[in-house]
Design an enzyme around this catalytic site. Structure first.
Site, PDB file in Angstrom:
ATOM      1  N   LYS A  47       0.782  -1.244  -0.045  1.00  0.00           N
ATOM      2  CA  LYS A  47      -0.016  -0.021  -0.246  1.00  0.00           C
ATOM      3  C   LYS A  47       0.970   1.336   0.001  1.00  0.00           C
ATOM      4  O   LYS A  47       2.036   1.220   0.251  1.00  0.00           O
ATOM      5  CB  LYS A  47      -0.902  -0.030   1.319  1.00  0.00           C
ATOM      6  CG  LYS A  47      -0.180   0.013   2.613  1.00  0.00           C
ATOM      7  CD  LYS A  47      -0.988  -0.091   3.623  1.00  0.00           C
ATOM      8  CE  LYS A  47      -0.246  -0.058   4.961  1.00  0.00           C
ATOM      9  NZ  LYS A  47      -0.817  -0.208   6.299  1.00  0.00           N
ATOM     10  N   TYR A 272      17.022  30.203   7.290  1.00  0.00           N
ATOM     11  CA  TYR A 272      15.780  30.902   7.802  1.00  0.00           C
ATOM     12  C   TYR A 272      15.702  30.902   9.264  1.00  0.00           C
ATOM     13  O   TYR A 272      15.999  29.981   9.882  1.00  0.00           O
ATOM     14  CB  TYR A 272      14.310  30.260   7.369  1.00  0.00           C
ATOM     15  CG  TYR A 272      14.020  30.271   5.842  1.00  0.00           C
ATOM     16  CD1 TYR A 272      13.972  31.563   5.460  1.00  0.00           C
ATOM     17  CD2 TYR A 272      13.882  29.262   4.934  1.00  0.00           C
ATOM     18  CE1 TYR A 272      13.502  31.768   4.067  1.00  0.00           C
ATOM     19  CE2 TYR A 272      13.526  29.623   3.852  1.00  0.00           C
ATOM     20  CZ  TYR A 272      13.328  30.862   3.285  1.00  0.00           C
ATOM     21  OH  TYR A 272      12.740  31.168   2.157  1.00  0.00           O
TER      22      TYR A 272
END
Length: 381
Positions: A47, A272
């Site tokens: 899956k 950042y």
């Protein structure tokens, strides 16, 4: 005679990051798990596009090693997978039968996992229309409280077995909630509940098989293997049980090409928010991997990279497309632009890297982005 191992590469033009997926390692992990579970049959959870690694590549490699039972989540995943597997491969769809899709199951040779009385009714109607019993698995809830028949629904089905008219009940499954924790008593309690339910369920002909164990459950021993096991994360190199090192082979390697190297001095900062301030003259390498590629922002100032065999720290925050790495202690000739550093691989296992992100290896694998070049080794090109 020199043998060249088949390599298949795919990905966007100009990619500077590559994810190498070792299909032979996945197959070897399946064989190891199948050996542990024997005489039970081993299936495979593919899956989520085989946990992000490409079901169209992974499933055929597993089939080639002897796997015949595959588990996907959605019917669309099953439809996409079917052309890549021979007709004798059984593809189970875990999420049941969405309204109006019974015909798709029949058209593509998919086997639904029936999660409630509504799924049972829909598949029974499809069997009546087809004038035959249609194969199915039944999911019973033993403690996860997600999908599966509740205790009351199990009681009703046992009292009214004709609800299974038109259905060939081939497999009964449940799912362990805490098998990754060897000290948790819930696993043993779920096994007893599963035994009780299986002992009461009606049969539709031949005896149904029983499946309870996921990757972690396999390591609980023969009492949990029943007739079929369905490993997932262990196939892909993850360690499924806390505190126990599973003998799985690593499957993925994530390498990123250096875009630039710059030298900065104190008190300059990186990234950042200026969350990292250098305290010595520092060489910083920048690579094109960020949270848009699945390398989560939480790994900023925590993750490591391997450069020339040395573990070095990630500096500053992970941004959308880039991250920065301290290569001060690496020989300059080993970290020039265009050279590759390793973000996942060798000592940087998927479990270890995931821990720097405050997550699990499942999420790390399924998030790894599509902007990478993907190189498949150990299988047919």
């Amino acid at each position: 005679m020199l043998t060249i191992e088949p390599v298949a590469a795919e990905g966007p033009i100009g990619a500077t990051t590559r994810l190498t997926i070792d299909l032979a390692a996945i197959a070897a992990n399946w064989r190891m798990l199948a050996g542990l579970a024997a005489p039970a049959i081993a299936g495979a959870a593919v899956k989520g596009d085989a946990y992000g690694l490409g079901a169209a590549r992974v499933a055929p490699a597993l089939y080639g090693s002897g796997c015949r039972h595959f588990f996907v989540a959605h019917v669309g995943e099953g439809i996409a997978l079917r052309p890549h597997l021979p007709a004798d491969a059984v593809i189970f769809v875990l999420h049941g039968i969405p309204a109006g899709t019974a015909g798709e199951f029949l058209a593509h040779g998919l086997t639904p996992v029936l999660n409630g009385l509504g799924d049972i009714a829909a598949w029974s109607r499809a069997g009546a229309i087809a004038h035959r019993r249609l194969p199915a698995a039944l999911h019973v809830d033993t403690g996860m409280s997600r999908l599966g028949l509740s205790g009351a629904e199990v009681d009703l089905l046992c009292a009214e077995p004709d609800r299974l008219d038109g259905i060939s009940l081939d497999l009964v499954i449940s799912h362990l909630a805490c098998a990754d924790d060897p000290a948790n008593p819930m696993t043993a309690a779920q096994r007893l509940r599963f035994l009780d339910i299986c002992g009461r369920l009606p049969h539709t002909g031949r005896p149904f098989r029983r499946a309870l164990a996921n990757s972690a459950g396999i390591f609980w021993g023969a009492d949990y293997a029943f007739d079929l096991v369905r490993p997932g994360i262990a196939l892909y190199g993850g360690n499924p049980v806390n505190g126990r090192l599973a003998p799985v082979r690593p499957v993925v390697r994530l390498e990123a090409g250096i875009l630039q190297v710059r030298e900065i001095d104190p008190p300059e900062t990186v990234g950042y928010g200026a969350t990292h301030k250098v305290v010595r003259p520092t060489r910083v390498a920048t690579v094109a991997v960020g949270y848009a590629d699945g390398f989560l922002r939480a790994a900023g100032n925590r993750a490591l990279a391997l450069v020339d065999g040395r573990e070095v720290p990630v500096l500053g925050r992970i941004s959308m497309d880039l991250m920065t790495i301290d290569v001060t202690d690496v020989a300059p000739q080993s970290c020039r632009p265009g050279m590759y550093i390793t973000l996942v691989g060798d000592a940087l296992t998927i479990d270890r890297v995931a821990a720097t992100m405050d997550t699990v290896s499942y999420e790390l694998l399924t998030r790894l982005g599509r902007r990478f070049e993907r190189v498949y080794t150990g299988g047919a090109a």
